[in-house]
Write a protein that holds these residues in place. Structure first.
Motif, PDB file in Angstrom:
ATOM      1  N   ALA A 382      -5.459 -15.594  10.839  1.00  0.00           N
ATOM      2  CA  ALA A 382      -5.961 -14.328  10.296  1.00  0.00           C
ATOM      3  C   ALA A 382      -6.528 -13.401  11.378  1.00  0.00           C
ATOM      4  CB  ALA A 382      -7.026 -14.606   9.229  1.00  0.00           C
ATOM      5  N   GLY A 383      -7.276 -13.957  12.301  1.00  0.00           N
ATOM      6  CA  GLY A 383      -7.891 -13.135  13.344  1.00  0.00           C
ATOM      7  C   GLY A 383      -6.854 -12.414  14.198  1.00  0.00           C
ATOM      8  N   GLU A 384      -5.782 -13.134  14.526  1.00  0.00           N
ATOM      9  CA  GLU A 384      -4.706 -12.544  15.324  1.00  0.00           C
ATOM     10  C   GLU A 384      -3.980 -11.438  14.553  1.00  0.00           C
ATOM     11  OE1 GLU A 384      -2.527 -16.140  17.296  1.00  0.00           O
ATOM     12  OE2 GLU A 384      -4.128 -16.870  15.993  1.00  0.00           O
ATOM     13  N   LEU A 385      -3.772 -11.687  13.267  1.00  0.00           N
ATOM     14  CA  LEU A 385      -3.071 -10.688  12.452  1.00  0.00           C
ATOM     15  C   LEU A 385      -3.888  -9.393  12.384  1.00  0.00           C
ATOM     16  CD1 LEU A 385      -1.708 -13.059   9.664  1.00  0.00           C
ATOM     17  CD2 LEU A 385      -0.347 -11.819  11.369  1.00  0.00           C
ATOM     18  N   LEU A 386      -5.222  -9.533  12.342  1.00  0.00           N
ATOM     19  CA  LEU A 386      -6.059  -8.327  12.335  1.00  0.00           C
ATOM     20  C   LEU A 386      -5.848  -7.512  13.617  1.00  0.00           C
ATOM     21  CD1 LEU A 386      -9.421  -9.721  10.871  1.00  0.00           C
ATOM     22  CD2 LEU A 386      -7.763  -8.248   9.711  1.00  0.00           C
ATOM     23  N   TYR A 387      -5.870  -8.203  14.765  1.00  0.00           N
ATOM     24  CA  TYR A 387      -5.584  -7.518  16.036  1.00  0.00           C
ATOM     25  C   TYR A 387      -4.267  -6.744  15.932  1.00  0.00           C
ATOM     26  CZ  TYR A 387      -9.090  -9.396  19.276  1.00  0.00           C
ATOM     27  OH  TYR A 387     -10.251  -9.671  19.937  1.00  0.00           O
ATOM     28  N   CYS A 388      -3.281  -7.484  15.423  1.00  0.00           N
ATOM     29  CA  CYS A 388      -1.939  -6.951  15.339  1.00  0.00           C
ATOM     30  C   CYS A 388      -1.897  -5.664  14.508  1.00  0.00           C
ATOM     31  CB  CYS A 388      -1.107  -8.023  14.682  1.00  0.00           C
ATOM     32  SG  CYS A 388       0.459  -8.163  15.388  1.00  0.00           S
ATOM     33  N   ARG A 393      -1.036  -0.267  13.684  1.00  0.00           N
ATOM     34  CA  ARG A 393      -1.375   0.724  12.645  1.00  0.00           C
ATOM     35  C   ARG A 393      -0.139   1.228  11.897  1.00  0.00           C
ATOM     36  NH1 ARG A 393      -6.352   4.379  14.488  1.00  0.00           N
ATOM     37  NH2 ARG A 393      -7.524   2.738  15.571  1.00  0.00           N
ATOM     38  N   PRO A 394       0.523   0.308  11.195  1.00  0.00           N
ATOM     39  CA  PRO A 394       1.760   0.693  10.509  1.00  0.00           C
ATOM     40  C   PRO A 394       1.478   1.512   9.244  1.00  0.00           C
ATOM     41  CG  PRO A 394       1.160  -1.545   9.937  1.00  0.00           C
ATOM     42  CD  PRO A 394       0.137  -1.084  10.942  1.00  0.00           C
ATOM     43  N   ARG A 395       2.467   2.284   8.820  1.00  0.00           N
ATOM     44  CA  ARG A 395       2.338   3.028   7.556  1.00  0.00           C
ATOM     45  C   ARG A 395       2.470   2.106   6.354  1.00  0.00           C
ATOM     46  NH1 ARG A 395       5.499   6.944  10.327  1.00  0.00           N
ATOM     47  NH2 ARG A 395       4.033   8.458  11.177  1.00  0.00           N
ATOM     48  N   ASN A 396       3.438   1.191   6.460  1.00  0.00           N
ATOM     49  CA  ASN A 396       3.709   0.272   5.343  1.00  0.00           C
ATOM     50  C   ASN A 396       3.845  -1.139   5.906  1.00  0.00           C
ATOM     51  OD1 ASN A 396       4.534   2.371   3.089  1.00  0.00           O
ATOM     52  ND2 ASN A 396       5.672   2.953   4.940  1.00  0.00           N
ATOM     53  N   HIS A 406       0.460 -17.212   0.880  1.00  0.00           N
ATOM     54  CA  HIS A 406       0.392 -16.777   2.275  1.00  0.00           C
ATOM     55  C   HIS A 406       0.608 -15.268   2.378  1.00  0.00           C
ATOM     56  CE1 HIS A 406       2.083 -21.045   2.805  1.00  0.00           C
ATOM     57  NE2 HIS A 406       0.813 -21.096   3.144  1.00  0.00           N
ATOM     58  N   MET A 407       1.598 -14.756   1.638  1.00  0.00           N
ATOM     59  CA  MET A 407       1.919 -13.321   1.745  1.00  0.00           C
ATOM     60  C   MET A 407       0.772 -12.473   1.195  1.00  0.00           C
ATOM     61  SD  MET A 407       6.062 -13.241   1.092  1.00  0.00           S
ATOM     62  CE  MET A 407       6.012 -13.681  -0.631  1.00  0.00           C
ATOM     63  N   LEU A 408       0.142 -12.957   0.111  1.00  0.00           N
ATOM     64  CA  LEU A 408      -1.000 -12.213  -0.433  1.00  0.00           C
ATOM     65  C   LEU A 408      -2.157 -12.194   0.557  1.00  0.00           C
ATOM     66  CD1 LEU A 408      -0.931 -13.469  -4.129  1.00  0.00           C
ATOM     67  CD2 LEU A 408      -0.409 -11.157  -3.322  1.00  0.00           C
ATOM     68  N   ALA A 409      -2.404 -13.341   1.208  1.00  0.00           N
ATOM     69  CA  ALA A 409      -3.490 -13.393   2.196  1.00  0.00           C
ATOM     70  C   ALA A 409      -3.184 -12.451   3.360  1.00  0.00           C
ATOM     71  CB  ALA A 409      -3.667 -14.827   2.689  1.00  0.00           C
ATOM     72  N   ASN A 410      -1.944 -12.404   3.766  1.00  0.00           N
ATOM     73  CA  ASN A 410      -1.524 -11.538   4.868  1.00  0.00           C
ATOM     74  C   ASN A 410      -1.714 -10.060   4.478  1.00  0.00           C
ATOM     75  OD1 ASN A 410      -0.400 -10.562   7.208  1.00  0.00           O
ATOM     76  ND2 ASN A 410       1.643 -11.441   6.873  1.00  0.00           N
ATOM     77  N   GLY A 411      -1.241  -9.706   3.307  1.00  0.00           N
ATOM     78  CA  GLY A 411      -1.395  -8.329   2.848  1.00  0.00           C
ATOM     79  C   GLY A 411      -2.855  -7.913   2.750  1.00  0.00           C
ATOM     80  N   ALA A 412      -3.699  -8.860   2.303  1.00  0.00           N
ATOM     81  CA  ALA A 412      -5.134  -8.548   2.193  1.00  0.00           C
ATOM     82  C   ALA A 412      -5.725  -8.221   3.567  1.00  0.00           C
ATOM     83  CB  ALA A 412      -5.868  -9.721   1.552  1.00  0.00           C
ATOM     84  N   LEU A 413      -5.239  -8.908   4.609  1.00  0.00           N
ATOM     85  CA  LEU A 413      -5.722  -8.610   5.969  1.00  0.00           C
ATOM     86  C   LEU A 413      -5.323  -7.197   6.377  1.00  0.00           C
ATOM     87  CD1 LEU A 413      -4.741 -11.988   7.677  1.00  0.00           C
ATOM     88  CD2 LEU A 413      -7.080 -11.207   7.162  1.00  0.00           C
ATOM     89  N   ALA A 414      -4.071  -6.841   6.087  1.00  0.00           N
ATOM     90  CA  ALA A 414      -3.608  -5.487   6.431  1.00  0.00           C
ATOM     91  C   ALA A 414      -4.478  -4.441   5.739  1.00  0.00           C
ATOM     92  CB  ALA A 414      -2.134  -5.324   6.025  1.00  0.00           C
ATOM     93  N   GLN A 416      -7.551  -4.781   4.732  1.00  0.00           N
ATOM     94  CA  GLN A 416      -8.911  -4.771   5.292  1.00  0.00           C
ATOM     95  C   GLN A 416      -9.046  -3.843   6.487  1.00  0.00           C
ATOM     96  OE1 GLN A 416     -10.772  -8.628   6.165  1.00  0.00           O
ATOM     97  NE2 GLN A 416      -9.596  -9.447   4.446  1.00  0.00           N
ATOM     98  N   VAL A 417      -7.980  -3.722   7.283  1.00  0.00           N
ATOM     99  CA  VAL A 417      -8.088  -2.873   8.469  1.00  0.00           C
ATOM    100  C   VAL A 417      -7.495  -1.487   8.194  1.00  0.00           C
ATOM    101  CG1 VAL A 417      -8.099  -4.822  10.054  1.00  0.00           C
ATOM    102  CG2 VAL A 417      -5.940  -3.686   9.516  1.00  0.00           C
ATOM    103  N   GLY A 418      -7.238  -1.181   6.914  1.00  0.00           N
ATOM    104  CA  GLY A 418      -6.922   0.198   6.574  1.00  0.00           C
ATOM    105  C   GLY A 418      -5.469   0.555   6.370  1.00  0.00           C
ATOM    106  N   VAL A 419      -4.574  -0.457   6.360  1.00  0.00           N
ATOM    107  CA  VAL A 419      -3.184  -0.139   6.035  1.00  0.00           C
ATOM    108  C   VAL A 419      -3.138   0.317   4.584  1.00  0.00           C
ATOM    109  CG1 VAL A 419      -0.860  -1.095   5.732  1.00  0.00           C
ATOM    110  CG2 VAL A 419      -2.242  -1.757   7.707  1.00  0.00           C
ATOM    111  N   GLU A 420      -2.536   1.467   4.340  1.00  0.00           N
ATOM    112  CA  GLU A 420      -2.630   2.025   2.993  1.00  0.00           C
ATOM    113  C   GLU A 420      -1.646   1.423   2.011  1.00  0.00           C
ATOM    114  OE1 GLU A 420      -2.691   6.252   2.873  1.00  0.00           O
ATOM    115  OE2 GLU A 420      -4.531   6.351   4.064  1.00  0.00           O
ATOM    116  N   ASN A 421      -0.468   1.086   2.504  1.00  0.00           N
ATOM    117  CA  ASN A 421       0.548   0.603   1.574  1.00  0.00           C
ATOM    118  C   ASN A 421       1.067  -0.770   1.977  1.00  0.00           C
ATOM    119  OD1 ASN A 421       2.285   0.731  -0.652  1.00  0.00           O
ATOM    120  ND2 ASN A 421       3.964   1.481   0.628  1.00  0.00           N
ATOM    121  N   VAL A 422       0.685  -1.792   1.180  1.00  0.00           N
ATOM    122  CA  VAL A 422       1.225  -3.133   1.366  1.00  0.00           C
ATOM    123  C   VAL A 422       2.161  -3.423   0.204  1.00  0.00           C
ATOM    124  CG1 VAL A 422       0.709  -5.597   1.526  1.00  0.00           C
ATOM    125  CG2 VAL A 422      -0.848  -3.917   2.568  1.00  0.00           C
ATOM    126  N   VAL A 423       3.375  -3.826   0.520  1.00  0.00           N
ATOM    127  CA  VAL A 423       4.380  -4.100  -0.503  1.00  0.00           C
ATOM    128  C   VAL A 423       4.632  -5.601  -0.538  1.00  0.00           C
ATOM    129  CG1 VAL A 423       6.708  -3.552  -1.302  1.00  0.00           C
ATOM    130  CG2 VAL A 423       5.448  -1.911   0.088  1.00  0.00           C
TER     131      VAL A 423
END
Lengths: 561, 561
Positions: A382-388, A393-396, A406-414, A416-423
Motif C-alpha cells: 500500500a505504501g508504495e502504491l501511494l507513492y506511485c 497523478r492519473p486522471r483515471n 485487492h482491487m477495491l483496496a487498491n482503488g481506495a488508495l488512489a 485517498q491521494v486524490g484520484v477523482e475517478n477509480v473504475v
C-alpha cells in the motif's frame, strides 16, 4: 455502490477517438492476466497468462483467458506485449498463437527467452519477436508504445505506456518499488513522473498487495538471514524457491560460495530457467560453484547445497519426494536444513505444511517465511502504491491483477491521494476512455477455458460438477439386459460401485426390486430404454439414499440383447 | 534425531508402577484429540474429539480417533475427562459411547452442557456425567484427578492433573494465558506453581501456537476495534464468528448495545450454543437487545446486527449464502458492513476469500483479521509457553495438540528453559513414564476412522483413492453382452463416460476393436468373464491414454445373456 455490474449488457459502439479496455483475465483473480486495448478498430493485447487451478477445478491442468471476444478479430491484433516472464503473464501465449501464429510478440530479452522455450515445447517455430528494453519507443498501428523499467520478482520486467489519439495509458504490469534491488534496476519513477507531467489519462496498476500496509521489504534483506542459516547448518542445505526467481537464486549461490559449499539445481524448470538466465547474463554463476546433482552426493554433507523446485508443496516435485524419502538420489538425513525461500500461495497451505511436517519428521530443520525472513513479495504494498499515485497523478485509475478485495483496496488508495475517478471492472467488463474520462460501458461474455489433457475448452463447468460429485460420492452403475422378444429381463442387474466400501452382498436386497421395476414397464408394453433406465435410477437411488444416506452418481444401463 | 520412529514395534509390557501414555489422536494433526493413560491395568482417557476432513478426504463427514487399541479393553476405562467443549475435544464422544455407553464423563459445567446436546442428537440418553470445577479433586480407580482453571477461546476450560503411583502428570488441554480475560477467569498459574513445587513428572502441553513468537493478544483488545467498526457503519452490520466463542459474542453484544443496535443470531449452532451459554450464565444478554432474525429486517439498517456462523467460508453457511445473495431473508446491500471475527484455519483460505470477494462484489465493507484486530487466538504463544515451563519446571515434557512442526517448536521452547527430557510422539506412539523418566517404548497401529454418511470406519484409504481418481479423471464404463451359446458378442459395447466432454461419436472408433478383442478370446474358447473384462480394459485404456492423454477409471462389464 455495487461492483458486480449485473445490469450490464453488450457495450455500445466505441465513439470515434475513444479507447476501449476489455480485460479477458486477471481482474477478479490472481492469474491469467490478459487485457485488450482497442483504438480505431485495431487491437493491442497486454499479457496472455495462465491461471493455476485450485480444488474447485479437479483434474484441470491449466485455465486460460477466454479468447472468445477477440476470436473473430484476430487479424486486427497489432501486437501482444508481454510485461514479464511469469506464467500468469506469458503462459497462454502458445494457445493464442495456435489461433493466429504471426501475432507480433513484444517483450524484454529475458521475457522473450523464457517465452521462446515455451513456444518450442508447443512446436510453434517462427514467432514474430520484437525485443524491447526500458526507454524504447515502438509503434504498432495506432498504438505508440514506450517501455519503462519496473522491479519485480523476476528480472527485466517492464511497464508499458500506450499512446493513442484517446490519450496516454500507463500499465504497470506486476511491479514493486524495491529501492535497493540486487541488480540495481529500480522501478523508473523518473519516467513515471515524466509521464505524469505529460498527463496519464488511464493508469492500470497491480493490486496484488494493495491490502498489505507499508512497504515490501527489500530482496537484499534476505542475504543476512540466509547467511545465518548457512552458518548454523553443519550438514546438507536444501533451498526451495520459485524456478523463475533469478535474484533469489543469486543470493543463495553467493551465500553458498561464502560458506565454501557447492550447489546443484534440482527440478526441470529450475535447471532450464537458470540456464537461460545465466546465458543472458541475468544470473552470475561464481566459478566452480555448480556441480551436477548426482555428483553433489559425493561431497561431504557440510559442502552440499541443493536449489530445488517444489516450494508450493506440489506432490510430484523434488522437494515433496525428498520429504517422503522417495527421491531418486537425494536422501534426507536427520540434521539437514531445508529452507523454503518462497511465498505461500493461498490454497497451498495444506500441501506446504504436509511437506514441512514430512521434512521435520525425519529430523530436518525447516526454515520458512513463517519463522524467518526468507521471502519477500514481488508486489508493491500500500505504501508504495501511494507513492506511485502521487508521482503519476492519473486522471483515471483501473485497478488490475487481483481478486475483488485487492482491487477495491487498491482503488481506495488512489482515492485517498486524490484520484477523482477509480473504475472497477472484472473480467469481461468493458471500460471506455472517451474524452479523458473512463467509465464502464458494458460487458462481454467470458468464462474459464480449461486445458485438460489434450482438450482445450471442451471441459466445462458441467463436467467439473460431475467430477465433484464423483469425487465426493462415487458412483453406482446398474446394468440390466433385456430380452425384447420375450419382453423381460434376461440378465442382471449387475451392480458396480466405486468410492464406497459397499460389498456385492450389500446390493442383493435391491436386485429383485430393480428387475421388478423393469419387468413391470415391459409388461405394460414399454420398449423405451430411457424409461427403463429412469425406473432403475429411481429404484436404486431411493434405496441408497434411505439405507446409506449417500447420493452417489447413478448410471443405469439397459441393454437389449 | 528422527521423530518418525519407523523402527518401533509393539511396546513391551508396562513395568509395575509405570504409567503408559498412548495418544490416539491430536499428536501430528490439529484435531481429534484423544489420549489414553494406563496405570495398574486401568485406563483414563483425556478428550475424545473429531478432526474435520480436508481436500485429501473427499466426501468424508468427520474423522474420528482410532479406538482399536482400546476396543478390547473398554471395561478397563475408569473415566473420560473432557477438558473443554470444542468439537476437536468432545466431538467423537458419542461414537465412543456407542461402544460402551456408561463410561463416566468428567468435565466442567459448560463442557458437559455442550456435550449433552450432542449426545441427545445421537440418541444417547443416560450418560454418566460427573461435573467438576477448578480446584476439585476426584478419583477414578487409581487415577486421582485435580482440575485447574485455564483460559481458552471457550469458557470453563480445565487443565487436569493426574496423580498415580507413577507420579504427577499435568495435561494443559488447550489453553492460553490471557492476563485480562473477559470473565476474569485466568489460567491458574498459582496452581501450576503449586503442582510444580510438588513435582510434575510429565507435562503435556498445547503446541498449537508454539511457532508464534511473543504473546497472544488479550481478547479484550478486540472491543475498541469493534467499537470503531460500529461507529463507522451507517447500515447493517453482520459479524461472523465461531459458534462456541462465547466471549467474542459477548463483546459484539455489548458493542451493539453501546451503539443502540438490536442483534439476531443466524445459524443453527450459533442459536443453540448461545442458548446454552446464556442459560448457564456464561453469556450475559443485555435486556432488550435480542430480536428474532426475521424481525430484525423490519428495523432500519443502522439498528441491525446479525451474529452469524460461516466464518470459515463453509459453502452452506448463512454467511456464504448472504455473500451469494441466496439467503432466505438476509439481503445484503451495498454499504453494509461484514466482520469476520475469526481465525483463518489453514486450508480454508480459498473458501474464506471467495466469501470476502462475494461480499465485496455487492459493495459491502469487509473487516477481517487481515485488515483489523478482530480476532485473537485461543492458544498460548511461545512467550507464554516459556512462562509455563519456568513455573512448572517439569521433569519430562510431551508436546501435544499439533502437527509435527508445532510439537517440535514447543519441545524446543521447553529445552531452552532447561527441561532435560522432551519426548516427541505422534498418534499411536507409546510413551511410558517409569521411575520418573518418560521415553518412547513402542507403537500401536492407529489410522483414520472416517464417518461417511451412515458408515463409520468402513470407508478406507482405498475408497478415497478411488474418489480422488474419479474426481480428477472421471470414468468410462464399457458394457459388452456376450452370447455364450453362439460364442460371440451379441450387444454393445455401450460406452458411458462422465467427467469429460467426450461425445458418443468420440467412441465410435474404439467400438469395433473392443468387439474384436472379446470375440478373439471367445474364439480361443475362453469363457472367463474376468479375462474378457481385462481385454476390454486394456483396449479402451490404451486408446484413451493415447488419444486424450487422460487416465480415467475404467469399468469394463461383460454380461452373459
Amino acid at each position: 455502490m455495487s461492483h458486480s455490474h449485473p445490469e450490464l449488457g453488450t457495450p455500445p459502439e466505441l465513439p470515434a477517438g475513444g479507447l476501449r479496455v476489455t480485460p479477458l483475465g486477471g481482474l477478479g483473480e490472481v492469474g491469467r492476466n490478459m487485457t485488450v486495448f482497442e483504438y480505431d478498430g485495431r487491437l493491442l493485447i497486454v499479457d496472455c497468462g495462465v491461471l493455476f487451478p485450485d480444488e474447485h477445478h479437479p483434474g484441470v491442468d491449466l485455465i486460460l483467458p477466454d479468447f472468445t471476444p477477440i476470436r473473430g478479430r484476430l487479424d486486427d491484433v497489432e501486437a501482444l506485449v508481454l510485461t514479464h516472464g511469469h506464467e500468469d503473464h506469458i503462459g497462454a501465449t502458445p494457445y493464442l498463437l495456435r489461433e493466429r501464429e504471426d501475432i507480433p510478440l513484444v517483450g524484454s530479452e529475458l521475457t522473450l527467452a523464457l517465452l521462446g522455450g515455451k513456444l518450442r515445447e508447443h512446436r510453434l517455430k517462427q514467432p514474430a519477436y520484437h525485443k524491447v528494453a526500458e526507454g524504447d519507443r515502438i509503434s504498432f498501428g495506432p498504438f505508440d508504445l514506450e517501455f519503462v523499467a519496473v522491479n519485480h520478482s523476476i528480472p527485466d520486467a517492464l511497464a508499458v505506456a500506450i499512446r493513442t489519439g484517446a490519450g496516454l495509458v500507463l500499465h504497470t504490469g506486476d511491479f514493486k518499488m524495491d529501492q535497493l534491488p540486487l541488480d540495481g534496476r529500480i522501478t523508473d519513477l523518473r519516467a513515471f513522473a515524466r509521464l505524469g507531467e505529460e498527463g496519464v489519462d488511464l493508469f492500470l496498476t497491480d493490486s496484488t498487495n494493495a491490502e498489505v500496509p507499508g512497504f515490501t521489504t527489500a530482496e537484499k534483506k534476505i542475504t543476512p538471514v540466509l547467511d545465518q542459516v548457512f552458518r548454523e547448518a553443519d550438514q546438507r542445505i536444501i533451498v526451495a524457491c520459485f524456478a523463475s526467481h533469478v535474484h533469489r537464486v543469486q543470493q543463495i549461490l553467493d551465500t553458498a560460495v561464502a560458506h565454501d559449499r557447492k550447489v546443484a539445481f534440482v527440478g526441470r524448470s529450475m535447471v532450464r530457467n537458470m540456464g537461460v538466465a545465466r546465458d543472458l547474463g541475468y544470473l552470475t554463476i561464481p566459478p566452480g560453484v555448480m556441480v551436477e546433482a548426482k555428483e553433489l552426493a559425493d561431497l561431504p554433507p557440510e559442502r552440499q547445497v541443493l536449489i530445488s523446485t517444489g516450494s508450493q508443496g506440489e506432490p510430484m516435485s523434488a522437494l515433496a519426494r525428498i520429504a517422503n524419502r522417495s527421491h531418486n538420489f537425494v536422501h534426507l538425513e536427520s540434521g539437514d536444513t531445508v529452507v523454503l525461500a518462497s511465498s505461500l500461495i493461498p490454497g497451498n497451505e495444506n500441501a506446504v505444511y504436509r511437506v514441512i511436517n514430512g521434512l521435520s519428521r525425519w529430523g530436518a530443520r525447516v526454515v520458512h517465511k513463517g519463522n524467518a525472513l526468507v521471502h519477500v513479495s514481488g508486489h508493491a504494498s500500500a505504501g508504495e502504491l501511494l507513492y506511485c499515485y502521487n508521482i503519476v497523478r492519473p486522471r483515471n485509475v483501473l485497478p488490475v491483477h487481483g481478486e475483488i478485495r485487492h482491487m477495491l483496496a487498491n482503488g481506495a488508495l488512489a482515492q485517498q491521494v486524490g484520484v477523482e475517478n477509480v473504475v472497477y471492472a472484472e473480467d469481461g467488463v468493458v471500460v471506455d476512455l472517451v474524452e479523458g474520462h473512463a467509465s464502464v460501458t458494458g460487458k462481454v461474455d467470458v468464462g474459464y477455458v480449461f486445458v485438460d489433457g489434450q482438450s482445450i475448452g471442451d471441459v466445462t463447468e458441467a463436467e467439473l460438477k460431475d467430477r465433484r460429485i464423483l469425487g465426493e460420492e462415487g458412483f453406482i452403475s446398474v446394468i440390466v439386459v433385456v430380452d425384447s422378444v420375450a419382453g423381460k429381463v434376461s440378465a442382471g442387474p449387475e451392480i458396480h460401485a466405486r468410492g464406497h466400501a459397499w460389498r456385492d452382498e450389500d446390493f442383493e436386497a435391491i436386485k429383485q426390486p430393480i428387475v421388478d421395476a423393469v419387468n413391470g414397464l415391459l409388461a405394460e408394453g414399454t420398449d423405451d430404454t430411457y424409461q427403463m433406465q429412469q425406473a432403475v435410477r429411481r429404484t436404486i437411488g431411493r434405496w441408497v439414499s434411505g439405507t446409506h444416506r449417500r447420493r452417489p452418481m447413478i448410471i443405469p444401463v439397459v441393454v437389449e440383447a
